[in-house]
Design a protein around this motif. Structure first.
Motif, PDB file in Angstrom:
ATOM      1  N   ALA A 295       0.855  -1.186   0.000  1.00 18.99           N
ATOM      2  CA  ALA A 295       0.000   0.000   0.000  1.00 18.99           C
ATOM      3  C   ALA A 295       0.892   1.238   0.000  1.00 18.99           C
ATOM      4  CB  ALA A 295      -0.904  -0.014   1.227  1.00 18.99           C
TER       5      ALA A 295
ATOM      6  N   SER B  45      -9.797   4.271  -1.505  1.00 23.30           N
ATOM      7  CA  SER B  45      -8.843   4.056  -0.412  1.00 23.30           C
ATOM      8  C   SER B  45      -8.579   5.356   0.341  1.00 23.30           C
ATOM      9  CB  SER B  45      -7.543   3.435  -0.917  1.00 23.30           C
ATOM     10  OG  SER B  45      -6.925   4.246  -1.882  1.00 23.30           O
TER      11      SER B  45
ATOM     12  N   HIS C 124      -4.603   2.377   5.034  1.00 20.26           N
ATOM     13  CA  HIS C 124      -4.477   1.987   3.631  1.00 20.26           C
ATOM     14  C   HIS C 124      -4.211   0.485   3.521  1.00 20.26           C
ATOM     15  CE1 HIS C 124      -2.672   2.918  -0.598  1.00 20.26           C
ATOM     16  NE2 HIS C 124      -3.861   2.362  -0.666  1.00 20.26           N
TER      17      HIS C 124
ATOM     18  N   TYR D 273      -7.478  -1.330   4.267  1.00 15.58           N
ATOM     19  CA  TYR D 273      -8.362  -1.204   3.103  1.00 15.58           C
ATOM     20  C   TYR D 273      -7.925  -2.178   2.005  1.00 15.58           C
ATOM     21  CZ  TYR D 273     -10.643   0.601  -1.025  1.00 15.58           C
ATOM     22  OH  TYR D 273     -11.378   0.691  -2.180  1.00 15.58           O
ATOM     23  N   ALA D 274      -6.620  -2.235   1.754  1.00 13.39           N
ATOM     24  CA  ALA D 274      -6.093  -3.100   0.695  1.00 13.39           C
ATOM     25  C   ALA D 274      -6.291  -4.580   1.008  1.00 13.39           C
ATOM     26  CB  ALA D 274      -4.609  -2.802   0.483  1.00 13.39           C
TER      27      ALA D 274
END
Length: 113
Positions: free
Chosen positions: A29, A62, A76, A79-80
């Motif tokens: 990320a 994101s 991040h 989220y990824a």
């Protein structure tokens, strides 16, 4: 990412497999890459140059997820790691600090020996 630069054997194996074995993927990320570089300068360039690593940009979805959190790197990365069209099963967060992910909805791979 910092662990890879410190000679962590498990991190090195993940990087090797992602670059050499079909079906193995390693993601970084962008926000985590920035934080890793602040911790250990040169990490971002090193990770970005690895053939088996796919960088995940900070796109609008994101960025909205990151905006709701206090740390960009963890937000991040979390989220990824969530299921998506590209990663229907989500992703596993590889870390040397698994306790930091204890209350987050992600699967974790502890890179500690």
């Amino acid at each position: 990412m910092v662990a890879a630069g410190h000679g962590n054997a498990m991190a090195s194996r993940l990087i090797h497999r992602a670059g050499n074995e079909p079906g193995w993927f390693l993601y970084a990320a962008a926000c985590a890459l920035v934080e890793a570089d602040r911790t250990r300068p040169g990490t971002a360039e090193h990770i970005a140059a690895l053939p088996g690593v796919t960088l995940l940009d900070l796109d609008l979805p994101s960025a909205l997820a990151v905006a709701r959190e206090t740390t960009w790197s963890a937000a991040h990365t979390e989220y990824a790691a969530q299921p998506s069209i590209d990663r229907p099963d989500g992703a596993v967060v590889a870390t040397t600090a698994p306790q930091a992910w204890k209350d987050r909805p992600v699967r974790v791979l502890d890179l500690n020996p």
